[in-house]
Design a protein around this motif. Structure first.
Motif, mmCIF file in Angstrom:
data_model
loop_
_atom_site.group_PDB
_atom_site.id
_atom_site.type_symbol
_atom_site.label_atom_id
_atom_site.label_comp_id
_atom_site.label_asym_id
_atom_site.label_seq_id
_atom_site.Cartn_x
_atom_site.Cartn_y
_atom_site.Cartn_z
ATOM 1 N N LEU A 204 0.836 -1.210 0.000
ATOM 2 C CA LEU A 204 0.000 0.000 0.000
ATOM 3 C C LEU A 204 0.867 1.254 0.000
ATOM 4 C CD1 LEU A 204 -2.782 -0.906 2.610
ATOM 5 C CD2 LEU A 204 -2.996 -0.830 0.126
ATOM 6 N N ARG B 131 -1.662 -7.151 -5.718
ATOM 7 C CA ARG B 131 -2.167 -7.031 -4.355
ATOM 8 C C ARG B 131 -3.511 -7.731 -4.199
ATOM 9 N NH1 ARG B 131 -1.458 -1.479 -3.555
ATOM 10 N NH2 ARG B 131 -3.525 -1.178 -4.421
ATOM 11 N N ARG C 86 -21.711 9.425 12.405
ATOM 12 C CA ARG C 86 -21.881 8.346 11.424
ATOM 13 C C ARG C 86 -22.596 8.817 10.169
ATOM 14 N NH1 ARG C 86 -24.569 3.764 15.088
ATOM 15 N NH2 ARG C 86 -24.448 2.621 13.148
ATOM 16 N N HIS D 232 -11.502 8.242 1.786
ATOM 17 C CA HIS D 232 -11.189 7.097 2.635
ATOM 18 C C HIS D 232 -11.778 5.819 2.043
ATOM 19 C CE1 HIS D 232 -10.600 4.636 6.116
ATOM 20 N NE2 HIS D 232 -11.893 4.417 6.219
ATOM 21 N N GLU D 233 -13.040 5.938 1.648
ATOM 22 C CA GLU D 233 -13.720 4.772 1.066
ATOM 23 C C GLU D 233 -13.023 4.324 -0.221
ATOM 24 O OE1 GLU D 233 -17.981 5.254 0.776
ATOM 25 O OE2 GLU D 233 -17.941 4.139 -1.108
ATOM 26 N N MET E 152 -9.877 2.581 0.600
ATOM 27 C CA MET E 152 -10.197 1.220 1.026
ATOM 28 C C MET E 152 -10.419 0.318 -0.174
ATOM 29 S SD MET E 152 -10.096 0.291 3.873
ATOM 30 C CE MET E 152 -9.024 1.320 4.766
ATOM 31 N N LEU E 153 -11.197 0.860 -1.111
ATOM 32 C CA LEU E 153 -11.472 0.076 -2.321
ATOM 33 C C LEU E 153 -10.162 -0.271 -3.014
ATOM 34 C CD1 LEU E 153 -14.621 1.830 -3.803
ATOM 35 C CD2 LEU E 153 -14.426 -0.577 -3.192
ATOM 36 N N GLN E 154 -9.259 0.693 -3.008
ATOM 37 C CA GLN E 154 -7.969 0.431 -3.653
ATOM 38 C C GLN E 154 -7.174 -0.607 -2.866
ATOM 39 O OE1 GLN E 154 -6.924 4.757 -4.530
ATOM 40 N NE2 GLN E 154 -6.077 3.647 -6.268
ATOM 41 N N ALA E 155 -7.270 -0.536 -1.542
ATOM 42 C CA ALA E 155 -6.561 -1.514 -0.725
ATOM 43 C C ALA E 155 -7.063 -2.928 -1.008
ATOM 44 C CB ALA E 155 -6.729 -1.179 0.745
ATOM 45 N N ILE E 156 -8.368 -3.035 -1.266
ATOM 46 C CA ILE E 156 -8.889 -4.389 -1.509
ATOM 47 C C ILE E 156 -8.872 -4.738 -2.997
ATOM 48 C CG2 ILE E 156 -10.286 -4.399 0.592
ATOM 49 C CD1 ILE E 156 -12.742 -4.116 -1.317
ATOM 50 N N LEU F 180 -1.842 6.651 -1.745
ATOM 51 C CA LEU F 180 -2.843 5.670 -1.340
ATOM 52 C C LEU F 180 -2.947 5.599 0.179
ATOM 53 C CD1 LEU F 180 -4.795 3.413 -1.913
ATOM 54 C CD2 LEU F 180 -2.876 1.894 -2.338
ATOM 55 N N ILE F 181 -1.807 5.671 0.813
ATOM 56 C CA ILE F 181 -1.811 5.518 2.263
ATOM 57 C C ILE F 181 -2.481 6.717 2.940
ATOM 58 C CG2 ILE F 181 0.444 6.519 2.912
ATOM 59 C CD1 ILE F 181 -0.845 3.064 3.906
ATOM 60 N N ILE G 281 -6.144 6.142 2.791
ATOM 61 C CA ILE G 281 -6.606 5.164 3.760
ATOM 62 C C ILE G 281 -6.611 5.761 5.163
ATOM 63 C CG2 ILE G 281 -6.055 2.951 4.852
ATOM 64 C CD1 ILE G 281 -4.879 2.138 2.119
ATOM 65 N N ARG G 282 -5.571 6.547 5.436
ATOM 66 C CA ARG G 282 -5.446 7.120 6.781
ATOM 67 C C ARG G 282 -6.502 8.171 7.038
ATOM 68 N NH1 ARG G 282 0.572 7.808 6.828
ATOM 69 N NH2 ARG G 282 1.355 5.835 7.639
ATOM 70 N N GLU H 133 -8.936 8.577 9.990
ATOM 71 C CA GLU H 133 -8.554 7.769 11.146
ATOM 72 C C GLU H 133 -7.684 8.562 12.103
ATOM 73 O OE1 GLU H 133 -6.821 4.238 9.606
ATOM 74 O OE2 GLU H 133 -8.762 3.253 9.374
#
Lengths: 223, 848
Positions: free
Chosen positions: A57, A84, B428, B746-747, B750-754, B840-841, B844-845, B848
């Protein structure tokens, strides 16, 4: 011992000259295939940065990450993304499900993005294991934290990646749920022959692992 | 309070991109409202200033007022100032008095008669001269009994060269009861020369202004007839209708005939409020306010989603509902405070050239008569010399008020959302969440399905963005349809369906000019056999088609003659098929019309008399030289024939009209010329048309010129308006695109992380953008085309802009699609490129 993941002299610094944060500082370690490894360390010790780089990542300042012997940072971004999604499953602390997709869709999304066909029986089997087979049409907003994290676990498993990287997956859960989720994750991983690397600062959970790596100030101090 | 304002300020700084977009939308809204108000108001102000500088300033004039009534009116309570004018004779000739230095030019005998010119002997008192804005080029108004003021051009006409102080002898006939008296002569000293000498010369109507004393000496008190011009007391702030009503009441009190009341309409319209006048400007402003509200609301609503968490945090820290509302509103006000002055400044700078170009455009219209041209350039001069200020404090105030109302209305709902949400919910908040708890979903996922799911999550946001953009698109298509239907060539053909046309210029009910009534002219109609032969033999003339005409009244339908009257055109059999093609109601054949008991009406007849139906009896009382002739016809049909086909309300075969009135009823010659010999033909026709003062010549080219000028102005103004409105809409699209990416970073991370690759991300964004574009275009082009067709039907049924033929604005539709597509693709590209700079990081961060 067959190593599936290896870091070589990995370096990642943040900040400028006077105020350098050495998030990962010349770290080399090896992860064995099919084992459950936990990485522990205090907040700010650099364990998340290490995990992100292990999963491709984040790119390091120097050093290498080899997955099944392949240097992943030699790949271009686009190839790396594909690599990945085929090799690695992520589980994050905040479950990060897509709010507009139902439980089933969230789980099969990585497979879909990879253009593969969903092995429906396999996904149903995972759903049964996480005890969510009744909730496949539910939207994430209607689930509890524990349920959401179980779906996140299922999502990581469903694409059958070789490695699962989990960043404090139970950080937002109560202790009872926490144990349930970890046990489930551990048993699934061993059943499907996957490798699990998990960050945690919970000693009890760390103790459930086959191997514990301790990080301090970006360096491996014990493994 | 201070904390609230401070928080609003820091929010304003933090939400920079939203506030910049919002600010631009407010700026454009301000600019549009200001321009419409300012240009609208100034077009009137300038023309009114022009009118005040150009036209007389009396409110009303009574004609044929006796000395006794004039004296009584002078002291009437409701009358503020009163001027008198008496036209008391007609000059027939002029002689020079050799001993004074005046000399005759061409006239050997020294006496010249005024066979061609119309010269009125007239006296006007001081107030009358002031009210009439009568001015002298040189000298003074006549005061001594034997003094006169004249036009230099009149002396030229007589071939006399004379100056101030010179004496001339005039031959004239005084008006007496029952007509003109015997010719007499008198010698006068020239005291002054009147201005506008050239205009008088071109119309061949001159005036010899004498002193009041001279008139009184010539005409006994009981025979004097005045024109009384007056201004009413306390007229300021009254409507023109009220002024006219009051004048009518005064007239009734003195037994003055309705026909002898003349209102100074130009002046009244210029100075007193016309209630209907403001409606159009108000409607346009409402459209802009609506677009402004929709856009600002949409910008706020869309960017509310990420902000709500912050408001929730503020609430958790103890902010009250009221404070949260104030924070949202003040943040909006700060944006308005920054954008409003810029919009006003920009508007102030743009107004002047726009207004000047509008008068310039009118001024250069070759088809305008010289006095209208002169009036327009006078107006332009008034602006350029700074005599009329283009800036009115109330327009600034009104614009600021309208913009603030727009901002407030746009913020009501965001304010409520922010204040109502509980701190826990706020953390939320994901936009208005889906009502359902579950979703059926798909067995297999792919990028497209993921995109659709994302769009459906914020249905309201998606809907709002598409609606805002579509409203503007629909407006564009509607205006484009009207403009494309208004093809100058067709519009000109609607006015004239031949190359050129000679008509007899007659009018009814003018007591001053009874000789111009049609029943008088037809006794000695200049469009006789000889004229027709001359016309046909002009080289290059291919065809001459005549129409006949009879004027009349509708004693049953319009007993007071205030709605329409009944003018009837007689056409020949060559136009029978053309008439039949335009039937919109009823059914008839030419043969049936020839029987003489059926009549055809124009479409406007149905507008004037909505209760009348085909088959109804229509009684018409025709004016003929031998007195009224009544006929009753059956209404055979209603046709949509053009103004060029006939300007009359009814149509009959020429043969039928000839039976009703045995005189020469020909009043129109439609002439077709050979294009190869056009110039020669036109010259010949023009010469013939000039042979009688009764003829008016119109050409297709003149109509085309007018329509081209009008349409270029309308399209220029219409499209400029829509482009600014479109820019407001684009602010909204930018905001939606930025938000759909940045609030989801962020979403998306996340999509990129998965497993979502950069390329897939870009494709997803493009699909999203394309979805907005396609929906916007479907709505704009679909509903816009329907609305455009509706506008066309309305225009053609009311005769607006002469529109009759529908032309789909295909080019404009393609252009709209291309522009929307280009804007959207550029936007997606720019926004995704900006997003790509985040690692990307970082994505994601985030959060958070």
């Amino acid at each position: 011992m067959k190593k599936i993941l290896e870091t070589q002299n990995l370096v990642k610094y943040y900040g400028s000259q006077n105020n350098v944060v050495k998030a990962v500082d010349h770290t080399s370690l090896q992860i064995e295939a099919g084992k459950f490894t936990s990485i522990v360390g205090r907040s700010g010790s650099g364990k998340s940065t290490l995990l992100h780089m292990m999963g491709g990542l984040d790119r390091p300042d120097s050093g290498k990450v080899l997955i099944e012997g392949k240097d992943i940072f030699s790949l271009k971004d686009e190839k790396l993304a594909v690599f990945r999604r085929r090799k690695i499953g992520f589980i994050f602390q905040s479950y990060n499900l897509i709010p507009s997709l139902n439980v089933w869709e969230n789980i099969v999304l990585p497979i879909g993005l990879d253009g593969r066909k969903v092995d429906q029986d396999f996904v149903r089997e995972i759903l049964a294991r996480i005890g969510m087979e009744e909730k496949i049409h539910a939207l994430p907003g209607t689930l509890s934290g524990g349920q959401q994290q179980r779906v996140a676990v299922a999502r990581a498993l469903a694409a059958r990646p070789a490695i699962i990287l989990a960043d404090e997956p139970t950080g937002n859960l109560d202790s009872k749920t926490e144990l349930e989720v970890i046990s489930m994750l551990k048993s699934c991983v061993s059943e499907y022959g996957q490798t699990l690397v998990m960050i945690t600062h919970d000693e009890t959970i760390a103790q459930m692992a086959d191997r514990i790596i301790v990080i301090e100030d970006g360096k491996v101090v014990r493994s | 309070m201070k904390t609230v304002t401070k928080t609003a300020f820091s929010n304003f700084r933090q939400n920079r991109s939203r506030n910049v977009l919002c600010g631009i939308a407010i700026l454009l809204t301000t600019l549009l409202i200001f321009l419409v108000l300012n240009i609208g108001a100034n077009m009137f102000t300038i023309q009114f200033a022009g009118v005040n500088a150009y036209y007389p300033t009396y409110h009303c004039m009574f004609r044929q007022v006796s000395q006794e009534n004039a004296d009584a009116l002078a002291v009437h309570d409701d009358i503020e100032t009163l001027g008198l004018r008496a036209d008391f004779g007609q000059v027939t000739g002029a002689d020079i008095c050799s001993d004074t230095g005046a000399s005759a030019g061409s006239a050997a005998s020294g006496h010249v008669s005024s066979d061609d010119a119309d010269i009125m002997l007239m006296s006007v008192d001081q107030t009358g001269l002031a009210l009439n804005k009568t001015e002298l080029e040189q000298g003074s108004f006549p005061e001594e009994e034997k003094e006169i003021a004249v036009y230099r051009s009149m002396l030229d006409e007589f071939g006399i060269s004379a100056d101030i102080g010179d004496e001339i002898t005039l031959s004239f006939q005084l008006f007496e009861e029952g007509g003109l008296g015997y010719e007499t002569q008198d010698t006068f000293r020239i005291s002054g020369f009147l201005t506008n000498s050239d205009a008088a010369a071109s119309s061949n109507t001159f005036v010899v202004l004498t002193s009041m004393d001279y008139m009184k000496k010539c005409i006994p008190a009981d025979q004097r007839e005045y024109r009384v011009m007056f201004r009413l007391t306390d007229a300021k702030g009254k409507t023109s209708d009220a002024i006219e009503e009051q004048a009518r009441q005064i007239a009734a009190g003195f037994g003055i005939n309705e026909n002898d009341i003349v209102f100074n309409s130009e002046y009244l319209m210029a100075n007193y409020v016309d209630p209907g006048l403001t409606a159009g400007v108000a409607a346009i402003i409402l459209v802009i306010i609506f677009a402004g509200i929709l856009t600002i609301y949409s910008i706020y609503y869309v960017s509310m989603i990420p902000k709500v968490r912050e408001y929730g945090r503020l609430k958790a820290l103890g902010a009250s509902k009221r404070q949260i509302r104030q924070i949202v509103f003040r943040e909006g006000l700060i944006a308005a405070a920054a954008a409003l002055p810029v919009g006003l400044l920009l508007g102030s700078v743009i107004s002047r050239p726009v207004i000047l170009s509008m008068f310039g455009l009118y001024g250069s219209d070759s088809n305008l008569d010289p006095s209208a041209k002169a009036f327009n350039s006078l107006c332009a001069d008034l602006v350029q010399s700074g005599q009329v200020s283009l800036f009115h404090w109330w327009i600034y105030l009104l614009t600021v008020a309208a913009v603030l109302v727009t901002v407030y209305l746009a913020l009501i709902r965001p304010m409520r959302i922010a204040s109502k949400i509980s701190p826990v919910e706020a953390m939320r908040y994901q936009g208005e969440s889906r009502k359902g708890k579950s979703r059926k979903g798909y067995q297999n996922m792919n990028l497209f399905r993921l995109t659709l799911a994302g769009l459906s999550r914020n249905k309201k946001r998606t809907f709002l963005t598409i609606t805002t953009l579509s409203v503007i698109g629909i407006l564009f298509m509607t205006v484009a349809t009207v403009i494309s239907c208004a093809d100058p060539k067709e519009l000109a053909h609607e006015d004239i369906d031949s190359d050129c046309r000679i008509t007899i210029d007659s009018w009814e009910g003018d007591k001053m000019n009874p000789q111009r009534s049609w029943s008088e002219i037809m006794k000695n109609n200049p469009m006789d056999e000889e004229f027709m032969q001359q016309l046909s033999s002009v080289p290059g003339v291919e065809d001459v088609r005549t129409s006949t005409y009879l004027a009349g009244e509708l004693p049953d339908l319009d007993p007071d003659g205030i709605i329409s009257g009944a003018d009837v055109a007689g056409i020949d059999s060559s136009r029978a098929r053309e008439l039949e093609r335009t039937i919109i109601d009823g059914d008839f054949t030419w043969e049936e019309l020839l029987s003489g008991d059926q009549i055809v009406a124009k479409w406007s007849f149905a507008v004037f008399y909505p209760e009348a139906e085909v088959g109804d009896p229509i009684r018409i009382r025709f004016d003929t030289p031998d007195g009224p002739v009544e006929r009753t016809f059956t209404l055979a049909g209603i046709c949509r024939y053009s103004e060029g086909f006939s300007g009359s309300l009814f149509v009959l075969p020429q043969e039928v009209l000839a039976q009703i009135c045995p005189y020469n009823l020909t009043d129109t010659c439609d002439i077709t010329v050979d294009p190869a010999h056009k110039d020669a033909a036109y010259a010949g026709i023009r010469e013939l048309a000039d042979s009688s003062g009764l003829f008016v010549l119109d050409t297709y080219e003149e109509f085309l010129d007018t329509w081209e000028g009008t349409m270029s102005f309308i399209s220029y103004a219409g499209y400029a308006f829509l482009v600014i409105l479109g820019a407001i809409g684009i602010m909204n699209l930018i905001n939606t695109m930025i938000n759909s990416i940045y609030t989801r970073r962020h979403e998306l991370g996340m999509l990129q992380a998965i497993g979502l690759s950069e390329r897939q991300l870009l494709r997803m964004m493009q699909t999203e953008g394309l979805f907005y574009t396609v929906c916007t275009l479907i709505l704009s082009l679909g509903i816009g085309s329907l609305a455009g067709f509706g506008a066309y039907q309305y225009a053609s049924s009311t005769g607006m802009l002469n529109i009759t033929v529908f032309h789909y604005p295909a080019l404009q539709a393609v252009l709209l699609a291309a522009v929307v597509l280009a804007v959207q693709l550029t936007l997606t590209g720019a926004v995704t490129a900006g997003f790509g700079r985040l690692s990307l990081i970082d994505r994601i961060r985030y959060s958070e």
